[in-house]
Design an enzyme around this catalytic site. Structure first.
Site, mmCIF file in Angstrom:
data_model
loop_
_atom_site.group_PDB
_atom_site.id
_atom_site.type_symbol
_atom_site.label_atom_id
_atom_site.label_comp_id
_atom_site.label_asym_id
_atom_site.label_seq_id
_atom_site.Cartn_x
_atom_site.Cartn_y
_atom_site.Cartn_z
ATOM 1 N N ASP A 1 0.829 -1.209 0.000
ATOM 2 C CA ASP A 1 0.000 0.000 0.000
ATOM 3 C C ASP A 1 0.868 1.266 0.000
ATOM 4 O O ASP A 1 1.635 1.498 0.940
ATOM 5 C CB ASP A 1 -0.886 -0.063 1.259
ATOM 6 N N ASP B 1 -10.445 4.223 -1.518
ATOM 7 C CA ASP B 1 -11.176 3.236 -0.711
ATOM 8 C C ASP B 1 -12.672 3.303 -0.984
ATOM 9 O O ASP B 1 -13.241 4.380 -1.085
ATOM 10 C CB ASP B 1 -10.921 3.498 0.777
HETATM 11 C C1 GLA Z 1 -5.472 2.380 2.739
HETATM 12 C C2 GLA Z 1 -5.945 1.224 1.871
HETATM 13 C C3 GLA Z 1 -6.965 0.392 2.646
HETATM 14 C C4 GLA Z 1 -6.342 -0.126 3.939
HETATM 15 C C5 GLA Z 1 -5.759 1.034 4.751
HETATM 16 C C6 GLA Z 1 -4.922 0.529 5.939
HETATM 17 O O1 GLA Z 1 -6.482 3.270 3.016
HETATM 18 O O2 GLA Z 1 -6.500 1.705 0.677
HETATM 19 O O3 GLA Z 1 -7.425 -0.668 1.856
HETATM 20 O O4 GLA Z 1 -5.347 -1.062 3.621
HETATM 21 O O5 GLA Z 1 -4.928 1.857 3.970
HETATM 22 O O6 GLA Z 1 -4.375 1.566 6.689
#
Ligand code: GLA
Length: 663
Positions: A409, A472
């Site tokens: 990520d 997200d």
């Molecule tokens: C980002 C990602 C999520 C999750 C969070 C964890 O927002 O897009 O899917 O993994 O980080 O902190």
């Protein structure tokens, strides 16, 4: 009618009602009621809060240089349901994009009534002259105002209804729709065996292999797998194939699963040296239910639940920890704080994860695979330790611990990248995927960087097996349904970049209990029952990874039936791996088609309207000849017979129908 007397009584009664209606109509004078006087708290806007007499950003309403005192400011996707009494009247308004937004705003305004589509604007952009709306309200009992974000997404879609008023006798009432009752369409699996899930699986030469034959049917089941390549063996009781294969190639393996109720035959293709993710990943991730509170104990319980509740029998494989297993950066917390690495530089887990190796061994013992999460930056999005500067050591730790999947990520990597140029966006992923390919264990790589630099165009070259295409899905549980529709339907535009070993990832399946970040509590998924069907159908039609991220330990029957319909999952896991595409899209009715490996096709009909719709499907115009094909309703697992010219479907608000056309 018993006799003439009854008949006269009925006629008298009807005359009385008609006179009363006429008198009350005359009695209540016609008045003008502004749209902004209604209860706007029941209007939905996918960003911000719908505003009276101001734009969604809180500024005076303004379209094409002219300001308006009265009106309502919304944000696409947005919707409002207004109830009326069906008597004579009018709704009038002007619609347009607010001047105080960016150039890329684009919206279509709709008015739906119980009689159909009453108004549809052109695609409107910033600066366009307002369009007038005039709706005759005679016979209208339900009216929906809708702002559609259009195919380019909902960025900056500030949508105004100005000078919007009702000329009516009875004041209209804005309502929140009654929640839809849950309905289960998936029939229970039969006692006879059925082999489910992916029928093609990939691994690298010389690295540990594991594949569990997923099958429903009364236990005990006995499995056979003929012609396994050298190095691989099957456990006939569990259906788990393990070993190491030292020769590249594609092996065709006839399978059987048998019990006292029957036998099921199928064929598995094992591809050695041809990619790791030949069908979309399917499993569970901890993020949307446990957030940063995830623990090893919960992971093990969730893996056990995936097994006990039978998800494994439908092909669910991955049990993935998201953020929160590492040490929190700069924290002295007893559980999650401390030094993030050992003196030799290897990564440490926090106290919620006392023994990673024991955990993955447990997950593997069930026939499942284990995943974890990191960031190429110095810290993750949740502020825990990232891999920056320690990439090789971290991959080595994951291998030692026995992980099979990594979600990588971007998060704080923005502080390291020199620019937003493509080579900087690709750099951390090229590095990690190279290290993975050199490691002695297969690890599937999911790139999470929210679609930056149109990642779908280069994710595979950078070594990803899948890549998140957007931000997200579910930060804002209030607007989750809008967000699911926006993100879900957007995927169709980038479908050509998704396929075997490199999948577009629109984020997780937010069903069951999930975490409501804003209110800091666990809440049932805000999707309506029909929206659950639509989400699962959309994800399968687009060949998206099926990663459930609600609470698996408390899985209820409804959620299990959404997740576990073997025929629906077959469409997602189809080995052709070709995402579906839209073949009809008009007035919020959208039809998608997906080609399958055996020449059959899947069709999904989506009703994106705010109310139920009767959809007449003309098979000929969809490219199917009359009467030659068998049509099967996949959610109900029921044959509908040979197709005829036109078939009608009653589809609930935001619901869908999913069909397989057998050629
Ligand atoms: C980002 C990602 C999520 C999750 C969070 C964890 O927002 O897009 O899917 O993994 O980080 O902190």
């Amino acid at each position: 009618m018993k006799n003439r007397h009854d008949f006269i009584l009925l006629v008298n009664r009807l005359i009385f009602i008609a006179v009363l209606y006429f008198l009350t109509s005359c009695a209540s004078p016609v008045r003008e009621i502004e749209l902004s006087e209604l209860d706007l708290s029941v209007f939905s806007s996918s960003w911000g809060e719908t505003k009276a007499n101001l734009s969604i950003s809180g500024k005076p309403l303004s379209i094409a240089g002219k300001t308006y005192e009265k009106g309502v400011g919304m944000h696409a996707a947005g919707e409002a349901h207004v109830c009326l009494d069906g008597r004579k009247g009018q709704f009038t308004a002007c619609v347009g994009i607010d001047d105080n937004t960016k150039e890329n705003a684009s919206v279509i305004f709709y008015v739906f009534t119980n009689k159909g589509v009453a108004f549809k604007s052109a695609i409107m952009h910033k600066g366009d002259a307002p369009q007038s709306v005039e709706v005759d309200l005679k016979g209208v009992t339900d009216m929906y105002l809708v702002v559609d974000p259009t195919a380019d997404g909902n960025g900056y879609d500030h949508a105004n209804w100005v000078d919007a008023k009702f000329t009516v006798q009875m004041p209209p009432v804005a309502v929140r729709d009654e929640p839809e009752e849950r309905y289960i369409l998936t029939p229970p699996p039969s006692a006879a065996p059925r082999i489910n899930g992916s029928k093609i699986t990939g691994a690298s030469v010389g690295k540990p292999f594991m594949f569990t034959i997923a099958a429903t049917g009364e236990r005990p089941l006995t499995f056979t797998a003929k012609n396994l390549p050298e190095g691989l063996t099957l456990n006939p009781e569990t259906g788990i194939i393990t070993g190491i294969c030292n020769k590249n190639g594609t092996y065709s393996i006839p399978l059987t699963a048998a019990n006292c109720a029957g036998i099921c035959r199928d064929t598995l293709e094992i591809v050695i040296g041809g990619g790791l993710a030949l069908t979309p990943h399917i499993g569970w991730n901890s993020w949307y239910i446990y957030q940063l509170g995830i623990t090893q104990e919960i992971m093990e319980k969730s893996a056990q639940a995936m097994y006990d509740k039978g998800l494994i029998n439908f092909g669910y494989t991955y049990v993935n920890i998201d953020d929160g297993w590492e040490i929190k950066v700069n924290s002295n917390d007893e559980i999650v704080g401390g030094s993030v690495r050992n003196p030799d530089g290897t990564i440490r887990t926090n106290r919620n994860f006392p023994d990673m190796k024991r955990m993955t061994e447990f997950i593997h013992s069930l026939g499942l695979k284990a995943g974890l999460y990191s960031s190429p930056g110095r810290s993750t999005c949740g502020g825990y330790a990232g891999s920056f500067g320690h990439e090789a050591q971290d991959i080595q730790s994951y291998v030692d611990w026995g992980f099979d999947f990594l979600k990588y990520d971007w998060c704080s990597y923005g502080n390291e990248a020199k620019s937003n140029e493509l080579d900087e966006l690709q750099k951390p992923y090229l590095l990690i995927s190279k290290l993975i390919s050199e490691a002695p264990r297969d690890i599937v790589l999911n790139m999470c960087q929210y679609g930056m630099g149109e990642v779908w165009k280069w994710g595979k070259k950078a070594g990803g097996n899948s890549w998140r295409t957007t931000g997200d899905l579910g930060w804002n549980t209030q607007n989750l349904s809008n967000s699911m529709f926006d993100i879900g339907f957007f995927q169709e535009k980038i479908r050509e970049y998704s396929g075997p070993d490199g999948w577009n990832d629109p984020d997780y399946l937010l069903f069951g209990n999930i975490y409501d970040w804003a209110n800091q509590k666990i809440t049932p998924s805000p999707y309506s029952p029909s929206e659950h069907y639509t989400c699962m159908t959309l994800w399968c039609m687009m060949s998206a990874p099926l990663i459930f991220s609600g609470e698996i330990i408390t899985l209820d029957d409804f959620t299990k039936n959404i997740l576990c319909n073997a025929e629906v999952i077959d469409i997602d896991q189809d080995k052709l791996g070709k995402p579906g595409y839209s073949i009809f899209n008009k007035d919020f009715i959208e039809i998608w088609k997906k080609e399958l490996h055996n020449g059959n096709t899947a069709i999904a009909i989506f009703n994106r309207r705010p109310m139920k719709a009767k959809v007449d499907v003309d098979w000929k115009t969809l490219g199917y000849d009359n009467g030659h094909y068998n049509v099967r309703d996949l959610w109900r697992q029921k044959d509908l017979g040979k197709i005829s010219d036109v078939v009608s479907f009653d589809i609930p608000r935001h619901g869908c129908v999913m069909l397989k056309i057998e050629h």
